[in-house]
Structures are given as structure tokens and as C-alpha cells.
Write a protein that holds these residues in place. Structure first.
Motif, PDB file in Angstrom:
ATOM      1  N   VAL A  73       0.839  -1.207   0.000  1.00 26.17           N
ATOM      2  CA  VAL A  73       0.000   0.000   0.000  1.00 26.17           C
ATOM      3  C   VAL A  73       0.870   1.251   0.000  1.00 26.17           C
ATOM      4  N   MET A  74       1.892   1.282   0.863  1.00 24.00           N
ATOM      5  CA  MET A  74       2.733   2.473   0.983  1.00 24.00           C
ATOM      6  C   MET A  74       3.627   2.687  -0.230  1.00 24.00           C
ATOM      7  N   GLY A  75       3.941   1.600  -0.963  1.00 21.34           N
ATOM      8  CA  GLY A  75       4.856   1.734  -2.089  1.00 21.34           C
ATOM      9  C   GLY A  75       4.213   1.688  -3.456  1.00 21.34           C
ATOM     10  N   LEU A  76       3.006   1.064  -3.564  1.00 21.65           N
ATOM     11  CA  LEU A  76       2.390   0.888  -4.872  1.00 21.65           C
ATOM     12  C   LEU A  76       0.991   1.503  -4.932  1.00 21.65           C
ATOM     13  N   ALA A  77       0.116   1.109  -4.011  1.00 24.71           N
ATOM     14  CA  ALA A  77      -1.223   1.706  -3.991  1.00 24.71           C
ATOM     15  C   ALA A  77      -1.164   3.209  -3.775  1.00 24.71           C
ATOM     16  N   VAL A  78      -0.096   3.675  -3.126  1.00 32.58           N
ATOM     17  CA  VAL A  78       0.067   5.100  -2.841  1.00 32.58           C
ATOM     18  C   VAL A  78      -0.012   5.949  -4.107  1.00 32.58           C
ATOM     19  N   THR A  88      -3.760   7.095   3.089  1.00 29.98           N
ATOM     20  CA  THR A  88      -2.881   5.989   2.684  1.00 29.98           C
ATOM     21  C   THR A  88      -2.449   5.160   3.883  1.00 29.98           C
ATOM     22  N   VAL A  89      -2.033   5.820   4.961  1.00 32.04           N
ATOM     23  CA  VAL A  89      -1.609   5.098   6.160  1.00 32.04           C
ATOM     24  C   VAL A  89      -2.778   4.334   6.775  1.00 32.04           C
ATOM     25  N   ALA A  90      -3.969   4.946   6.775  1.00 29.68           N
ATOM     26  CA  ALA A  90      -5.143   4.264   7.324  1.00 29.68           C
ATOM     27  C   ALA A  90      -5.445   2.994   6.547  1.00 29.68           C
ATOM     28  N   VAL A  91      -5.346   3.066   5.210  1.00 30.98           N
ATOM     29  CA  VAL A  91      -5.579   1.878   4.395  1.00 30.98           C
ATOM     30  C   VAL A  91      -4.515   0.824   4.670  1.00 30.98           C
TER      31      VAL A  91
END
Length: 351
Positions: free
Chosen positions: A195-200, A330-333
Motif C-alpha cells: 500500500v505504501m509503495g504501490l497503492a500510494v 494511505t496510512v489508514a488503508v
């Protein structure tokens, strides 16, 4: 007075080598690469030689360089907040920070506060938010953000190295570690990192369809191998699906879609590290289909051009509160998805 903005890079890895240096080479009328910094002196020296720039291994040396007007932060995620704050306090003309802006909402809020205090604008290099094909659709989508009920991000990519090596001859890249996927904590950490590297890349776009996200509920999350994630969640009473897998696929695909009862947005982005043009967006209703793109420029060029326009005072700096909200979302996800992986494991173990 210098005719171009001098750029200094904190971090000289593949993102700097294969994305930003080729982009700035196309924008040489507005930018000059002045300084490359890396903890590995050999990498910094070699990459700097390619750009005809100075090099260093310390943050202070780069920030003290009078030829550096703009600091580009391309270091590992954990260092972004500290370095962005230092660049603002050094009185530079602007900061371009690779995503994620920080690793927590509090860190992001501190960056925003220091940016406001010092007057140094901070842009976040989420290239999709700058992509001409995306922005053209945004300008024409009318009530879609409020009317939408389903948002879907689907990413299918080969390893970064395939495109990095087409962009330039990359000097050193980290090996992907061998991990024990039977350990639920490892799987949860990998989903969080995904999430932090791609979904972001897409979550700021997803958030543009949400009037709130404090009711975020991740219904399910799982790790996809060799690396990826599948996340199903609800926020603002809307269904959001996030899917990504990195494999040896020959046909990459990066698609963001939003559905309302009477309108659909379908945006196809070029993969990361690809410099050939913008996204193509299609807005479809029962009566018509509007296509936006491809533009000859891409999101990488657009973010640098917007930074230059901000420095010249031609456009307003980014909305700091919006950037902080993007990071908080993003962090919440990421946190909720990681916990969903652990919860599913506990449920399976108890069955």
C-alpha cells in the motif's frame, strides 16, 4: 541570475536514475542537475558524473550547496519527513518529495507546518495526480465524485527492473529479500508495504471520490504472490477495490475506474518508469464517450513543470491540508489492510 533551477537529489537510486534524471534531461531549459547525494559514495559519484554534477554523502553538504534551488527527496520512505523538513528550513525554493510524503499523519502534518512557516512549497511526486490524461478527465467529470459508488484500482506489472533498464543503465539496485510467507506478520508487513509503495500512486485519486474516510472499513485483505495485494474496503458508503500483482507478465496494465449509475471513468496509466506519454481517460455515459489523451508529456514531466511554475509564482502551491489528508488516508488503508491479514489468520487458526 541563473536561467534554470538547480536541482539536488537526496538518494541516487533507481528512481533518481531511471525516472528523474531522464525527465530533467528533457526539461533542460528549466532545470539543471547540480548535486547528487547518497549514503553510498560510489553510487553518488558515478550517477553525479553522468549528470555533470557535484556529489556528497551528507544531507548537510547538499543543503549547503548554493547551486541547489530545489531538493528532490528520493531516499527510502523512512527518511522523507526528516529530509523534507530540513530542506524547508534550509530556505530552498521548493521541495519535491517522492511518495509517500511521510510514514505517519503526524509526520506529514509537521512537514506541512514547516512548509507554511518557511514559505518553502512542498510537492509530492505522486505522478498520476499530475498526469495530463487524468487531469483532463477531472476537468470534465461533473458530478462523478459525488455520484460514484464503486472505485477500482487494478495494477499488473512486471518487476521494476524491466522498465528501469529501458530508461537507463541502473547502477545497483537492492535485492528482494527471501521471506517466510508462512509467517502472518511477514504477510501483513508485505501488504502494508504494498500500500505504501504501490497503492500510494492511486490513493490520492481514490480519495478525490470520497467526501470522508474516517469511516474506512477494510472488509478483506490478502497478499498475492510473488508480490501484490487484494484489498476490499468501504469508505464514505462507497466500495473501493485495490488489486496489484507484480509478476513476469509481458503485458502490463494499470487501470483506475470509477462507476456511477449513469457515468463511468476508465483511466489507463503507463507503468512506472515508462516515459512514453500520458494516461488515456475515457468518460462514458449512455449518450457519449469522451476520450482524453494520450498527451505527449507524462506525469513525471508535469510534476516538474508544475514545481517550476510554483517557484515562479505562476500557480499556487499545493494544498498542504490535502497532501496531509492523502497521506493519512494511505496510512489508514495500509494499517487496516495489515490488520485484516492478521485477523483472517486468527480466524482460520480458530476454525
Amino acid at each position: 541570475m541563473r536561467s534554470t533551477l538547480g536541482v539536488g537529489f537526496l538518494g541516487s537510486g533507481p528512481v533518481t536514475q531511471a525516472i528523474h534524471l531522464p525527465t530533467l534531461a528533457r526539461l533542460a531549459d528549466q532545470f539543471t542537475v547540480r548535486h547528487l547525494n547518497d549514503i553510498d559514495a560510489g553510487v553518488a559519484e558515478t550517477v553525479a558524473a553522468r549528470a555533470g554534477a557535484a556529489y556528497s554523502t551528507s544531507l548537510e553538504t547538499l543543503l549547503d550547496d548554493p547551486l541547489v534551488d530545489v531538493v528532490a527527496i528520493c531516499s527510502p520512505h523512512a527518511f522523507h519527513a526528516e529530509q523534507a523538513i530540513a530542506a524547508c528550513r534550509a530556505g530552498k525554493k521548493a521541495v519535491l518529495c517522492e511518495k509517500p510524503m511521510a510514514m505517519s499523519g503526524d509526520e506529514a502534518a509537521t512537514i506541512a507546518a514547516v512548509s507554511a512557516e518557511t514559505g518553502v512549497p512542498v510537492l509530492v511526486g505522486a505522478m498520476h495526480t499530475f498526469d495530463p490524461g487524468w487531469r483532463a478527465a477531472v476537468a470534465q467529470w461533473g458530478e462523478l465524485p459525488t455520484a460514484s459508488h464503486t472505485i477500482r484500482s487494478s495494477i499488473v506489472l512486471p518487476p521494476n527492473a524491466r522498465f528501469e533498464d529501458l530508461a537507463t543503465e541502473v547502477l545497483t539496485r537492492p535485492d528482494f529479500p527471501s521471506l517466510d510467507l508462512s509467517d502472518v506478520q511477514v504477510r501483513a508487513a508485505m501488504v502494508h508495504a504494498g500500500v505504501m509503495g504501490l497503492a500510494v500512486h492511486d490513493l490520492p485519486l481514490v480519495r478525490s471520490f470520497l467526501s470522508r474516510y474516517d469511516d474506512l472499513n477494510v472488509l478483506s485483505a490478502s497478499l498475492l504472490t510473488p508480490f501484490g495485494y487484494r484489498i476490499l474496503m468501504v469508505a464514505d458508503s462507497k466500495v473501493v477495490e485495490l488489486h496489484a500483482v507484480v509478476s513476469q507478465t509481458w503485458q502490463p496494465s494499470w487501470v483506475l475506474e470509477a462507476y456511477a449509475d449513469d457515468q463511468v471513468l476508465h483511466t489507463e496509466f503507463t507503468p512506472s518508469y515508462v516515459h512514453a506519454g500520458s494516461a488515456v481517460s475515457t468518460l462514458t455515459t449512455a449518450e457519449s464517450a469522451q476520450v482524453f489523451g494520450p498527451s505527449s508529456s507524462n506525469g513525471y514531466e508535469a510534476e516538474w513543470l508544475e514545481l517550476a511554475a510554483v517557484v515562479r509564482g505562476e500557480v499556487a502551491p499545493p494544498d498542504l491540508d490535502g497532501l496531509v489528508d492523502d497521506l493519512r488516508f494511505t496510512v489508514a488503508v495500509a494499517d487496516a489492510a495489515a490488520e485484516a491479514v492478521r485477523s483472517a489468520d486468527r480466524t482460520e487458526a480458530a476454525a
